[in-house]
Design an enzyme around this catalytic site. Sequence first.
Site, PDB file in Angstrom:
ATOM      1  N   TYR A 137       0.863  -1.186   0.000  1.00  0.00           N
ATOM      2  CA  TYR A 137       0.000   0.000   0.000  1.00  0.00           C
ATOM      3  C   TYR A 137       0.895   1.230   0.000  1.00  0.00           C
ATOM      4  O   TYR A 137       1.559   1.522   0.994  1.00  0.00           O
ATOM      5  CB  TYR A 137      -0.899  -0.032   1.236  1.00  0.00           C
ATOM      6  CG  TYR A 137      -1.883   1.117   1.382  1.00  0.00           C
ATOM      7  CD1 TYR A 137      -2.085   2.055   0.380  1.00  0.00           C
ATOM      8  CD2 TYR A 137      -2.632   1.243   2.549  1.00  0.00           C
ATOM      9  CE1 TYR A 137      -2.992   3.091   0.532  1.00  0.00           C
ATOM     10  CE2 TYR A 137      -3.547   2.277   2.711  1.00  0.00           C
ATOM     11  CZ  TYR A 137      -3.724   3.192   1.692  1.00  0.00           C
ATOM     12  OH  TYR A 137      -4.618   4.217   1.847  1.00  0.00           O
ATOM     13  N   LYS A 165      -1.262  -1.324  -4.151  1.00  0.00           N
ATOM     14  CA  LYS A 165      -2.323  -0.324  -4.167  1.00  0.00           C
ATOM     15  C   LYS A 165      -1.640   1.031  -4.253  1.00  0.00           C
ATOM     16  O   LYS A 165      -0.906   1.427  -3.353  1.00  0.00           O
ATOM     17  CB  LYS A 165      -3.177  -0.417  -2.906  1.00  0.00           C
ATOM     18  CG  LYS A 165      -4.210   0.706  -2.778  1.00  0.00           C
ATOM     19  CD  LYS A 165      -4.885   0.694  -1.413  1.00  0.00           C
ATOM     20  CE  LYS A 165      -5.811   1.898  -1.256  1.00  0.00           C
ATOM     21  NZ  LYS A 165      -6.410   1.971   0.097  1.00  0.00           N
ATOM     22  N   VAL A 207      -9.110  -0.230  -5.408  1.00  0.00           N
ATOM     23  CA  VAL A 207      -9.457  -0.265  -3.987  1.00  0.00           C
ATOM     24  C   VAL A 207     -10.151   1.057  -3.683  1.00  0.00           C
ATOM     25  O   VAL A 207      -9.534   2.119  -3.734  1.00  0.00           O
ATOM     26  CB  VAL A 207      -8.215  -0.456  -3.098  1.00  0.00           C
ATOM     27  CG1 VAL A 207      -8.620  -0.389  -1.627  1.00  0.00           C
ATOM     28  CG2 VAL A 207      -7.551  -1.791  -3.392  1.00  0.00           C
TER      29      VAL A 207
END
Length: 306
Positions: A137, A165, A207
């Site tokens: 992330y 992400k 996401v």
Amino acid sequence: MTASNWRGVFPAATTQFAEDFSVDLEATTAVVKALVEDGVHGLIAMGTVGENNSLSAPEKRAVLTAIVDAVDGRVPVLTGVSELTTDLARTYAIDAARIGADGLMLLPAMVYVPSEAELEAHIRTVAAATSLPVMLYNNPPAYRVAISLDTLERLTDVETLVAIKESAPDPRRITDILNRCGDRYRVFAGLDDVALEEILLGAVGWVSGLTNAFPTESIALWEAVESGDLETARAIYRWFMPLLHLDAEHDLVQSIKLAEQVMGRGSERVRMPRLPLAGARRAEVIAMVETARDTRPLKLPSVLAH
């Protein structure tokens, strides 16, 4: 369930709280079940929107267990790994594997701003703790550290690191990752108000925060792009954009949970230090959600017929 099916719209689900601010597992699983029934392609449990860092260690295990049981293998369930230390993150990763999560969404260690070497060591240590596939992330504005392209390239030898992400606000980062690392990582758009740009540039999933309030339109946006219907995709995106901007604000959690409440999908309750939106800001967000609700692009082509 392997990472080969990590594709499409993965809402970062909210964690629901009771009136006394204890975790409401029944309400949390109701939110998750509704999203799965609406057709999302996967779920993130206890990411930023799920208030990971407002939960105790036992609560995190209880929430993940409840969500895994509620989803029952219908879509992949990834869990945020967001801890103060590498050892705590490693321990949670081990427990997540035991509970039955399909993957991890790994954040840098909280509070401490690491050097590039420290960040890489943190990622390697947590990834090595289990055989679960890992989505990194990257969110420099929120966590004050960026996963550099050099670090991503060095990490290609870690087989369980399969996705990233990308929440940097500059969509050029998608092309930079693909140019540097090819298809080594499954790249997900991670910031709602650049999602379409990043999907068009090669992101294989999204996401999303605002999907919690408007899942039908989020999925329709994804399906329109997949089918090559960019006219429909642009129309949905333009309708959605005022709300998508909320995902880039410091009060994104409160705004998204308030949007859920307006849409009858959850409660706006958050744990301190967050407070529910109040005054002009609350009125502004409610007005935005109600406007979106009342102007939903339901007359667009059949991609919206879910």
